[in-house]
Design an enzyme around this catalytic site. Structure first.
Site, mmCIF file in Angstrom:
data_model
loop_
_atom_site.group_PDB
_atom_site.id
_atom_site.type_symbol
_atom_site.label_atom_id
_atom_site.label_comp_id
_atom_site.label_asym_id
_atom_site.label_seq_id
_atom_site.Cartn_x
_atom_site.Cartn_y
_atom_site.Cartn_z
ATOM 1 N N ALA A 65 -13.677 23.419 -25.230
ATOM 2 C CA ALA A 65 -15.056 23.688 -25.642
ATOM 3 C C ALA A 65 -15.967 23.291 -24.484
ATOM 4 O O ALA A 65 -15.600 22.462 -23.649
ATOM 5 C CB ALA A 65 -15.382 22.868 -26.889
ATOM 6 N N GLY A 110 -10.068 22.988 -26.822
ATOM 7 C CA GLY A 110 -10.264 24.243 -27.549
ATOM 8 C C GLY A 110 -9.393 25.374 -27.019
ATOM 9 O O GLY A 110 -9.134 26.339 -27.747
ATOM 10 N N GLU A 113 -6.161 24.928 -28.707
ATOM 11 C CA GLU A 113 -6.403 25.279 -30.118
ATOM 12 C C GLU A 113 -6.498 26.798 -30.303
ATOM 13 O O GLU A 113 -6.036 27.339 -31.310
ATOM 14 C CB GLU A 113 -7.671 24.569 -30.607
ATOM 15 C CG GLU A 113 -7.460 23.053 -30.694
ATOM 16 C CD GLU A 113 -8.758 22.269 -30.821
ATOM 17 O OE1 GLU A 113 -9.649 22.435 -29.956
ATOM 18 O OE2 GLU A 113 -8.896 21.501 -31.785
ATOM 19 N N GLU A 133 -9.565 15.485 -26.133
ATOM 20 C CA GLU A 133 -10.817 15.137 -26.810
ATOM 21 C C GLU A 133 -11.033 13.641 -26.971
ATOM 22 O O GLU A 133 -12.156 13.141 -26.820
ATOM 23 C CB GLU A 133 -10.880 15.815 -28.190
ATOM 24 C CG GLU A 133 -11.099 17.318 -28.151
ATOM 25 C CD GLU A 133 -9.806 18.119 -28.047
ATOM 26 O OE1 GLU A 133 -8.741 17.520 -27.775
ATOM 27 O OE2 GLU A 133 -9.866 19.343 -28.247
HETATM 28 N N1 CAA Z 1 -16.732 22.418 -20.393
HETATM 29 C C1 CAA Z 1 -17.686 22.666 -19.482
HETATM 30 N N2 CAA Z 1 -17.431 22.861 -18.168
HETATM 31 C C2 CAA Z 1 -16.164 22.776 -17.765
HETATM 32 C C3 CAA Z 1 -15.108 22.529 -18.663
HETATM 33 C C4 CAA Z 1 -15.429 22.336 -20.041
HETATM 34 N N3 CAA Z 1 -14.498 22.128 -20.965
HETATM 35 N N4 CAA Z 1 -13.955 22.497 -17.971
HETATM 36 C C5 CAA Z 1 -14.270 22.746 -16.691
HETATM 37 N N5 CAA Z 1 -15.596 22.921 -16.557
HETATM 38 C C6 CAA Z 1 -16.362 23.192 -15.341
HETATM 39 C C7 CAA Z 1 -16.497 21.976 -14.479
HETATM 40 O O1 CAA Z 1 -17.546 21.154 -14.912
HETATM 41 C C8 CAA Z 1 -16.760 22.607 -13.135
HETATM 42 O O2 CAA Z 1 -18.111 23.004 -13.102
HETATM 43 P P1 CAA Z 1 -18.969 22.822 -11.727
HETATM 44 O O3 CAA Z 1 -18.294 23.746 -10.756
HETATM 45 O O4 CAA Z 1 -20.336 23.263 -12.123
HETATM 46 O O5 CAA Z 1 -18.850 21.398 -11.335
HETATM 47 C C9 CAA Z 1 -15.925 23.872 -13.163
HETATM 48 O O6 CAA Z 1 -15.633 24.126 -14.546
HETATM 49 C C10 CAA Z 1 -14.608 23.731 -12.449
HETATM 50 O O7 CAA Z 1 -13.960 22.569 -12.935
HETATM 51 P P2 CAA Z 1 -13.390 21.411 -11.989
HETATM 52 O O8 CAA Z 1 -14.172 21.322 -10.723
HETATM 53 O O9 CAA Z 1 -13.277 20.172 -12.812
HETATM 54 O O10 CAA Z 1 -11.951 22.027 -11.658
HETATM 55 P P3 CAA Z 1 -10.591 21.237 -11.383
HETATM 56 O O11 CAA Z 1 -9.607 22.265 -10.975
HETATM 57 O O12 CAA Z 1 -10.822 20.088 -10.485
HETATM 58 O O13 CAA Z 1 -10.181 20.636 -12.818
HETATM 59 C C11 CAA Z 1 -9.786 20.743 -15.202
HETATM 60 C C12 CAA Z 1 -9.844 21.505 -13.845
HETATM 61 C C13 CAA Z 1 -8.599 19.788 -15.171
HETATM 62 C C14 CAA Z 1 -9.579 21.801 -16.285
HETATM 63 C C15 CAA Z 1 -11.099 19.954 -15.415
HETATM 64 O O14 CAA Z 1 -12.201 20.850 -15.212
HETATM 65 C C16 CAA Z 1 -11.228 19.382 -16.786
HETATM 66 O O15 CAA Z 1 -10.647 18.347 -17.061
HETATM 67 N N6 CAA Z 1 -12.013 20.034 -17.679
HETATM 68 C C17 CAA Z 1 -12.319 19.528 -18.987
HETATM 69 C C18 CAA Z 1 -11.122 19.685 -19.917
HETATM 70 C C19 CAA Z 1 -11.440 19.102 -21.277
HETATM 71 O O16 CAA Z 1 -11.687 17.928 -21.429
HETATM 72 N N7 CAA Z 1 -11.390 19.971 -22.311
HETATM 73 C C20 CAA Z 1 -11.657 19.575 -23.665
HETATM 74 C C21 CAA Z 1 -13.091 19.821 -24.002
HETATM 75 S S1 CAA Z 1 -13.538 19.154 -25.570
HETATM 76 C C22 CAA Z 1 -12.944 20.268 -26.701
HETATM 77 O O17 CAA Z 1 -12.314 21.246 -26.373
HETATM 78 C C23 CAA Z 1 -13.262 19.923 -28.116
HETATM 79 C C24 CAA Z 1 -12.565 20.730 -29.129
HETATM 80 O O18 CAA Z 1 -11.660 20.318 -29.809
HETATM 81 C C25 CAA Z 1 -12.928 22.058 -29.346
#
Ligand code: CAA
Length: 259
Positions: A65, A110, A113, A133
């Site tokens: 998400a 998500g 999911e 999460e």
């Molecule tokens: N939401 C918003 N933005 C996100 C995102 C997310 N879930 N995942 C990645 N992005 C964005 C980053 O902020 C980044 O944006 P900027 O370029 O503006 O800085 C861009 O995507 C690229 O990401 P990274 O620079 O972090 O890329 P990476 O290759 O170094 O890492 C990753 C990749 C491991 C996927 C890392 O981005 C990450 O950990 N993302 C978050 C994953 C996460 O925690 N997901 C769960 C979200 S909560 C949820 O899903 C709740 C639910 O149950 C529905």
């Protein structure tokens, strides 16, 4: 026609790609709304019988998400987002079409999911899966606490959700989270080949089997068996049942058309 989705049709297969490349295909409310609308448009169609869901770009299926949208969200907004995702993801589970997740990279939160809401998951060998999460101070909210436990068992689901560990495609295969792992470059071809094999069977029978499995898993065995008997009876009313069985007895290829 969609801002956050790409939709391609190949014969009876629709390929729906989540397309938010700047955020690794994170799901914001606008994307979830479009996904829900897109699936609502497909579910009544007779000419589309398999839906493949994937992520645009080389690196990510869906990275979760959208955290930038959730950071300032109120509890009511969080609940609304959860219910919106559940509506869209529930369609994948309930629609008569077979749904296949082509997991081409990160399937986090998500994203995992979304993949779990599809009937079948095929992963690229570069894919990874996690429910991160709890590390963000929330819990899975797009069905993860329910579907992960059903797919891999409650012990493994609890470990994955509590530790937020990220697992690779092979480990996801080992624990039953994905059906198969294929080389990254062959992912869509592998999903289309699986779709073609399913399309060569009776689509109406497949849709009744899908309904029996999903509904049956949400009920007790006795009720599930009764449901199976009713759907078995429905299949006996179809053209495909006549054609399929006669073709077998006449030693010819069946021409199955119902859906
Ligand atoms: N939401 C918003 N933005 C996100 C995102 C997310 N879930 N995942 C990645 N992005 C964005 C980053 O902020 C980044 O944006 P900027 O370029 O503006 O800085 C861009 O995507 C690229 O990401 P990274 O620079 O972090 O890329 P990476 O290759 O170094 O890492 C990753 C990749 C491991 C996927 C890392 O981005 C990450 O950990 N993302 C978050 C994953 C996460 O925690 N997901 C769960 C979200 S909560 C949820 O899903 C709740 C639910 O149950 C529905």
């Amino acid at each position: 026609m969609f801002e956050h989705l790409l939709v391609e049709e190949k014969g009876q297969i629709a390929i729906v790609s989540i397309n938010n490349p700047k955020s690794l295909n994170a799901l914001n409310s606008a994307t979830l709304t479009e996904l829900n609308d897109c699936l609502a448009g497909i579910e009544g169609r007779k000419d589309i019988r398999v839906v493949i869901v994937t992520g645009a770009g080389p690196k990510s299926f869906v990275a979760g998400a959208d955290i930038s949208e959730m950071v300032d969200a109120t509890p009511a907004e969080g609940r609304a987002m959860s219910l919106l995702a559940m509506e869209a993801f529930g369609r994948l589970e309930k629609m008569p079409q077979v749904t296949i997740a082509a997991v081409n990279g990160f399937a986090l939160g998500g994203g995992c999911e979304l993949a779990m809401s599809c009937d079948i998951r095929v992963a690229a060998d570069t894919a990874s899966f996690a429910q991160p999460e709890c590390g963000l101070g929330i819990l899975p909210g797009f069905g993860g606490t329910q579907r992960l436990a059903r797919l891999v068992g409650e012990g493994r689901a609890m470990e994955l959700i509590f530790t937020c560990d990220r697992i690779d495609a092979q480990e996801a295969y080992r624990i039953g989270l994905v059906n198969k792992v294929v080389p990254k470059d062959e992912l869509i071809d592998a999903c289309v080949a699986m779709a073609d094999k399913i399309l060569s069977k009776g689509s109406y029978a497949v849709s009744l089997a899908k309904k029996s499995i999903h509904t049956g898993l949400d009920t007790d065995l006795a009720s599930g068996l009764l449901l199976e008997a009713s759907n078995f009876a429905l299949s006996f009313a179809s053209h495909d049942k006549q054609e399929g069985m006669r073709a077998f007895l006449e030693k010819r290829k069946a021409d199955l058309t119902d859906f």
